[in-house]
Each structure stands twice: as structure tokens, then as C-alpha cells.
Design a protein around this motif. Structure first.
Motif: not given
Length: 189
Positions: A24-26, A72-75, A119-122
Motif C-alpha cells: 500500500d502506498y500509505r 521502494l525504488n520500484c524495482g 500499490h506503491w509502484w503505481r
């Protein structure tokens, strides 16, 4: 990994065991905010990251941390490049700019972040592709121009009229602030 084909990650594998991630982005914003906190040590920041990101923290904390940072760095792999080759100037703060980030995402993507299940990446992809016309993008542009010393006359006027919004304060630990205060007191004598 290709997110268009593979989808967004929800787990990592460490030593043959799959560990679920709190995507979760939060949650990830809480981690990013902790990393901005000068009162936390590196170990404490790592602990916050592991405890928030993993519902069950893997026993291999080193590998779990590496994969957490990659998530956290999106991959993207962390380069660990502290040589100064990359611009390390801070242009935004997850804490100070929260309202502008929220407004920009809602304006650009028509998503109510209070009720969104993202989602955090989105969230990150949307954040990185905010349109130039939103206030937050203009704010980042102004901060970059100011850092380069390249503000136009109009930009200088805008900067001085909104200085409290534009400037990101230097954040010091309690110990650093005490040292600064002591030094300033000595100058006053």
C-alpha cells in the motif's frame, strides 16, 4: 521484470521462502517519511522499513533490507553511489509537500487518495509523471531553478511571495541544533 507483463510485485523471495510485502502506498510513504526524520538513526530507519514493509520480517535482515530498498525504488537496484556524481539536492519532502502531492495526483488522475487502494509502484509512477501545469510540478521546477541560481525575474518574484512554501528547511537532529545554537550564542558575545 516488466510490469506490463508480470504485474506489480506483492512478495519477495529470500533463501527459498516467499515473504509478502505490504504494498500500500500509505505504508511506503510512512517509510519514506521515516527516512526524512533526522532524529532516527540509520538502524532505526531500517527497522521501521522492515517492520512496516514485511508483515513477517525475514530472518536475513540484510537481504530483506536490500530487497525492501529495491521495492521502494520500484524495482531499480540501489547504486549506493555517494560519490557526488548524481544530483543529491532535495527538491521535495514527503512531509512538507504532502498536500501538494495529494492535490496533484487527484487533479491529474482523478483519484481520491483517501479512499484509493494503490500499490506503491503505481503511486510512484503517477508521482513521477505529474503534468507540468500542476502546482507541485511548478514548485519542483522553481526549487531546481533556485538551486541552480537561474531564477528569472518573474520566478524570483514568485519565490519571494511564496518563500515559506518553496523553501525546504534544513533538518537537524537535536544534537546538531544544540551545536548550532551554542555556536550562534558564542558569536553574540
Amino acid at each position: 521484470m516488466n510490469v506490463l507483463i508480470d504485474g506489480l510485485p506483492t512478495a519477495v523471495e529470500i533463501d527459498g521462502t516467499e515473504y509478502t510485502l505490504n504494498t500500500d502506498y500509505r505504508t511506503c510513504l510512512q517509510i519514506m517519511t521515516a527516512f526524512e526524520d533526522p532524529e532516527l538513526t540509520g538502524f532505526e530507519k531500517q527497522t521501521v522499513m522492515l517492520q512496516l514493509l514485511y508483515p513477517i520480517v525475514p530472518p536475513d535482515a540484510r537481504r530483506a533490507s536490500e530487497l525492501a530498498v529495491k521495492f521502494l525504488n520500484c524495482g531499480q537496484e540501489s547504486t549506493g553511489n555517494d560519490s557526488g556524481d548524481e544530483d543529491s539536492t532535495r527538491y521535495y519532502s514527503w512531509s512538507q509537500d504532502a498536500r501538494y502531492i495529494m492535490a496533484a495526483i487527484e487533479q491529474a488522475y482523478h483519484i481520491d487518495l483517501f479512499s484509493a487502494d494503490l500499490h506503491w509502484w503505481r503511486f510512484s509512477y503517477m508521482f513521477l509523471d505529474l503534468p507540468e501545469e500542476c502546482f507541485f510540478s511548478r514548485l519542483i521546477y522553481l526549487r531546481k531553478q533556485k538551486a541552480k541560481g537561474k531564477l528569472t525575474k518573474e520566478e524570483k518574484e514568485w519565490y519571494y511571495s511564496m518563500r515559506e512554501v518553496v523553501d525546504l528547511p534544513e533538518i537537524y537532529t537535536t544534537e546538531e541544533q544544540a551545536t548550532i545554537n551554542n555556536f550562534m550564542a558564542q558569536l553574540g558575545q
